[in-house]
Scaffold this motif. Structure first.
Motif, mmCIF file in Angstrom:
data_model
loop_
_atom_site.group_PDB
_atom_site.id
_atom_site.type_symbol
_atom_site.label_atom_id
_atom_site.label_comp_id
_atom_site.label_asym_id
_atom_site.label_seq_id
_atom_site.Cartn_x
_atom_site.Cartn_y
_atom_site.Cartn_z
ATOM 1 N N MET A 1 -49.445 -37.848 -27.410
ATOM 2 C CA MET A 1 -50.149 -38.956 -28.039
ATOM 3 C C MET A 1 -51.422 -38.455 -28.707
ATOM 4 O O MET A 1 -51.720 -38.836 -29.839
ATOM 5 C CB MET A 1 -50.471 -40.028 -27.001
ATOM 6 N N ALA A 2 -52.149 -37.573 -28.015
ATOM 7 C CA ALA A 2 -53.381 -37.031 -28.587
ATOM 8 C C ALA A 2 -53.061 -36.300 -29.889
ATOM 9 O O ALA A 2 -53.784 -36.419 -30.879
ATOM 10 C CB ALA A 2 -54.049 -36.093 -27.594
ATOM 11 N N SER A 3 -51.957 -35.562 -29.875
ATOM 12 C CA SER A 3 -51.583 -34.799 -31.055
ATOM 13 C C SER A 3 -51.184 -35.733 -32.207
ATOM 14 O O SER A 3 -51.517 -35.489 -33.365
ATOM 15 C CB SER A 3 -50.459 -33.833 -30.678
ATOM 16 N N ARG A 4 -50.491 -36.830 -31.854
ATOM 17 C CA ARG A 4 -50.088 -37.795 -32.880
ATOM 18 C C ARG A 4 -51.314 -38.484 -33.484
ATOM 19 O O ARG A 4 -51.421 -38.653 -34.698
ATOM 20 C CB ARG A 4 -49.154 -38.843 -32.262
ATOM 21 N N VAL A 5 -52.263 -38.836 -32.628
ATOM 22 C CA VAL A 5 -53.496 -39.483 -33.094
ATOM 23 C C VAL A 5 -54.258 -38.521 -34.005
ATOM 24 O O VAL A 5 -54.778 -38.908 -35.049
ATOM 25 C CB VAL A 5 -54.349 -39.931 -31.887
ATOM 26 N N ARG A 6 -54.291 -37.246 -33.584
ATOM 27 C CA ARG A 6 -54.997 -36.242 -34.379
ATOM 28 C C ARG A 6 -54.352 -36.078 -35.757
ATOM 29 O O ARG A 6 -55.031 -36.006 -36.773
ATOM 30 C CB ARG A 6 -54.997 -34.909 -33.628
ATOM 31 N N GLU A 7 -53.019 -36.031 -35.786
ATOM 32 C CA GLU A 7 -52.308 -35.903 -37.065
ATOM 33 C C GLU A 7 -52.593 -37.088 -37.982
ATOM 34 O O GLU A 7 -52.779 -36.915 -39.188
ATOM 35 C CB GLU A 7 -50.790 -35.792 -36.818
ATOM 36 N N ALA A 8 -52.629 -38.277 -37.396
ATOM 37 C CA ALA A 8 -52.901 -39.479 -38.185
ATOM 38 C C ALA A 8 -54.317 -39.432 -38.748
ATOM 39 O O ALA A 8 -54.557 -39.773 -39.906
ATOM 40 C CB ALA A 8 -52.694 -40.726 -37.336
ATOM 41 N N GLU A 9 -55.246 -38.985 -37.905
ATOM 42 C CA GLU A 9 -56.641 -38.877 -38.324
ATOM 43 C C GLU A 9 -56.780 -37.848 -39.450
ATOM 44 O O GLU A 9 -57.465 -38.074 -40.444
ATOM 45 C CB GLU A 9 -57.498 -38.492 -37.109
#
Ligand SMILES: [Zn+2]
Length: 158
Positions: free
Chosen positions: A54-62
């Motif tokens: 989830m952290a990685s997905r949030v980071r990619e979106a950011e």
């Protein structure tokens, strides 16, 4: 927008889900759920994404968001042309291009490439050139570009 009615995949409870919500926990059993859509049909799936995923997905979106912002700033217009076109003689001052390159009418593509490839240090030098005037829109624009590039670099390093 009306809520979507779906059953929990674990306990079967009827859940009324706002259309804007993607991930949530079942109010009955607490199972983490994800609202999925396929071919116009909404359904629920158990959400097995780990905290790290989830952290990685949030980071990619950011990152994607910041890159879009940066793209918009790069195309920022002043006097009806992309702002970087107005900087060609400043590119010479900071050593990014040679004097003769600025003297001849240079293609927009070339100047855009120069601007994109400036190091953060070179960007700071440009800011210093315009910073004397606190009302300078150029300084404000360059600072926005630098701040975005720094944030992107920070996130890419994580
Ligand atoms: Zn449930």
């Amino acid at each position: 927008m009306p809520n979507i009615l779906l059953s929990c995949t674990n306990c079967g409870a009827q859940l009324s889900i706002p259309d804007t919500v993607q991930r949530f926990a079942c109010e009955q059993c607490g199972t983490p759920l994800r609202l999925e859509r396929s071919g116009g049909i909404a359904y629920l799936a158990e959400d097995t994404e780990t905290a790290q995923q989830m952290a990685s997905r949030v980071r990619e979106a950011e990152l994607a968001h910041l890159r879009r912002e940066l793209e918009r700033e790069i195309q920022f217009q002043m006097l009806d042309v992309p702002a970087y076109q107005l900087l060609r003689y400043d590119f010479v001052k900071i050593g990014a291009i040679k004097g003769w390159e600025a003297t001849f009418a240079r293609g927009q593509e070339r100047l855009e490439k120069v601007f994109r490839n400036l190091t953060l240090e070179q960007l700071q030098k440009l800011i210093d050139l315009y910073n004397a005037n606190p009302q300078s829109p150029t300084a404000a624009w360059l600072k926005r570009v630098k701040a975005l590039r720094e944030k992107i670099r920070e996130l890419e390093r994580e």
